[in-house]
Write a protein that holds these residues in place. Structure first.
Motif, mmCIF file in Angstrom:
data_model
loop_
_atom_site.group_PDB
_atom_site.id
_atom_site.type_symbol
_atom_site.label_atom_id
_atom_site.label_comp_id
_atom_site.label_asym_id
_atom_site.label_seq_id
_atom_site.Cartn_x
_atom_site.Cartn_y
_atom_site.Cartn_z
ATOM 1 N N LEU A 40 -4.882 14.901 -28.589
ATOM 2 C CA LEU A 40 -5.719 14.821 -26.617
ATOM 3 C C LEU A 40 -6.716 13.806 -27.399
ATOM 4 C CD1 LEU A 40 -5.818 18.558 -25.682
ATOM 5 C CD2 LEU A 40 -4.613 16.887 -25.199
ATOM 6 N N ASP A 41 -6.448 12.384 -27.614
ATOM 7 C CA ASP A 41 -7.016 10.834 -27.821
ATOM 8 C C ASP A 41 -8.221 11.386 -29.143
ATOM 9 O OD1 ASP A 41 -5.321 9.635 -26.637
ATOM 10 O OD2 ASP A 41 -7.028 10.232 -24.622
ATOM 11 N N ILE A 42 -8.556 13.001 -29.246
ATOM 12 C CA ILE A 42 -9.179 12.635 -31.128
ATOM 13 C C ILE A 42 -8.430 12.669 -31.893
ATOM 14 C CG2 ILE A 42 -11.082 14.531 -31.363
ATOM 15 C CD1 ILE A 42 -11.925 13.490 -28.780
ATOM 16 N N ASP A 43 -9.308 11.552 -32.087
ATOM 17 C CA ASP A 43 -8.579 11.711 -33.997
ATOM 18 C C ASP A 43 -8.650 11.888 -35.300
ATOM 19 O OD1 ASP A 43 -7.554 10.198 -36.504
ATOM 20 O OD2 ASP A 43 -7.959 8.044 -35.938
ATOM 21 N N LEU A 44 -8.752 13.478 -35.755
ATOM 22 C CA LEU A 44 -9.275 15.016 -36.316
ATOM 23 C C LEU A 44 -9.072 13.593 -37.863
ATOM 24 C CD1 LEU A 44 -6.662 17.239 -34.833
ATOM 25 C CD2 LEU A 44 -9.137 16.673 -34.187
ATOM 26 N N THR A 45 -8.222 12.482 -38.076
ATOM 27 C CA THR A 45 -8.578 12.495 -39.348
ATOM 28 C C THR A 45 -9.579 12.009 -39.855
ATOM 29 O OG1 THR A 45 -6.295 11.248 -38.785
ATOM 30 C CG2 THR A 45 -7.750 10.993 -41.267
ATOM 31 N N ALA A 51 -17.067 18.423 -33.968
ATOM 32 C CA ALA A 51 -16.294 17.822 -32.691
ATOM 33 C C ALA A 51 -14.300 18.634 -33.239
ATOM 34 C CB ALA A 51 -15.488 16.250 -33.289
ATOM 35 N N ARG A 52 -13.936 18.794 -34.270
ATOM 36 C CA ARG A 52 -12.859 19.457 -33.832
ATOM 37 C C ARG A 52 -12.417 20.855 -33.296
ATOM 38 N NH1 ARG A 52 -12.908 17.782 -39.623
ATOM 39 N NH2 ARG A 52 -13.059 20.305 -40.069
ATOM 40 N N THR A 53 -13.810 21.085 -33.990
ATOM 41 C CA THR A 53 -14.409 23.136 -32.990
ATOM 42 C C THR A 53 -14.150 22.885 -31.736
ATOM 43 O OG1 THR A 53 -15.307 23.706 -35.159
ATOM 44 C CG2 THR A 53 -16.566 24.964 -32.933
ATOM 45 N N ASP A 54 -14.597 21.734 -31.029
ATOM 46 C CA ASP A 54 -14.954 21.544 -29.639
ATOM 47 C C ASP A 54 -13.752 21.735 -28.513
ATOM 48 O OD1 ASP A 54 -16.994 21.478 -27.047
ATOM 49 O OD2 ASP A 54 -15.651 19.313 -27.550
ATOM 50 N N LEU A 55 -13.072 20.705 -29.915
ATOM 51 C CA LEU A 55 -11.655 20.355 -29.539
ATOM 52 C C LEU A 55 -10.849 22.097 -29.588
ATOM 53 C CD1 LEU A 55 -9.095 18.187 -28.523
ATOM 54 C CD2 LEU A 55 -8.462 18.432 -31.436
ATOM 55 N N ARG A 56 -10.719 22.430 -30.458
ATOM 56 C CA ARG A 56 -10.044 23.550 -31.016
ATOM 57 C C ARG A 56 -11.028 24.385 -29.569
ATOM 58 N NH1 ARG A 56 -11.063 24.065 -35.540
ATOM 59 N NH2 ARG A 56 -12.654 25.183 -36.092
ATOM 60 N N ARG A 57 -12.088 25.026 -28.945
ATOM 61 C CA ARG A 57 -12.411 26.074 -28.315
ATOM 62 C C ARG A 57 -12.077 25.574 -26.554
ATOM 63 N NH1 ARG A 57 -18.826 26.106 -29.012
ATOM 64 N NH2 ARG A 57 -17.638 27.106 -31.090
ATOM 65 N N ARG A 58 -12.174 23.760 -26.735
ATOM 66 C CA ARG A 58 -11.632 23.500 -24.985
ATOM 67 C C ARG A 58 -10.317 23.061 -24.493
ATOM 68 N NH1 ARG A 58 -16.526 21.355 -22.379
ATOM 69 N NH2 ARG A 58 -18.526 21.075 -24.097
ATOM 70 N N ASN A 59 -9.510 23.133 -25.836
ATOM 71 C CA ASN A 59 -8.444 22.581 -24.923
ATOM 72 C C ASN A 59 -7.036 23.084 -26.570
ATOM 73 O OD1 ASN A 59 -9.038 20.801 -23.478
ATOM 74 N ND2 ASN A 59 -10.066 19.595 -24.965
#
Length: 198
Positions: A40-45, A51-59
């Protein structure tokens, strides 16, 4: 490899090929050691833990083979957990609707030990979909279930993916399950070897 919006993709391959690691990296549970991973356009690298936790929690919703339910919590409490962590004041109400959707409205107050394997996986599915994720990751979701129960659980999960418009990456050894997906990706020794389907 890419997964499009609304697409259901199976990842297959021998044990130790990297399928579960792929799920962990895409879900932000592990940091990639190389290459580029964008969800979702977030670079996990390069993304930090927050940021990774927020991505997981929301999406992102995740369904594990071994359910990962909290033993001391009821089905309703387990399903509402991600919503509560996200600060949703309607967490239990929304989780109850999702549990009804997976056929467990009569088991809301039962703890995991009082539920069958199929019921526990339905709670896990309700938990994964409760926050209306854009991506669902499923790691061998039928691995601990008999064939008939596994087929029922997968049917529920596929219906929810289609209804919500989410994308899903499904790791499986089951060729018949992979055949039900839109596309199959073969993983071998940490590399994508082949893609079958549309």
């Amino acid at each position: 490899m890419e997964i499009g919006a609304g697409e259901i993709v199976a990842a297959t391959g021998p044990s130790g090929s990297g399928k579960s690691s792929l799920i962990a990296v895409i879900g932000g549970l592990e940091r990639p050691t190389g290459g580029e991973v964008k969800v979702l356009d977030i670079d996990l690298t390069t993304a930090g833990e927050a940021a990774r936790t927020d991505l997981r929690r929301r999406n992102i919703g995740i369904v594990f083979q071994s359910f990962h339910l909290v033993p001391a919590m009821s089905a309703l409490q387990n399903a509402s957990l991600p919503l509560m962590l996200a600060g949703n004041f309607e967490a239990e109400s929304e989780a109850a609707k999702m549990l009804a959707r997976v056929g467990l409205s009569h088991r809301l107050n039962h703890r995991p030990s009082a539920l069958s394997g199929g019921e526990q996986q339905r709670v896990a599915i309700a938990r994964a979909f409760a926050a209306e994720p854009r991506l669902v990751l499923a790691d061998e979701p039928t691995g601990n279930l008999d064939q008939a129960t596994g087929d029922e659980v997968v049917g529920v999960m596929f219906d929810l993916v289609r209804e919500t418009g989410a994308s899903m990456l499904l790791v499986t050894h089951d060729e018949s399950l992979a055949a039900r997906c839109d596309r199959t990706i073969a993983i071998d020794n940490g590399k994508v070897r082949d893609t079958v389907g549309s």
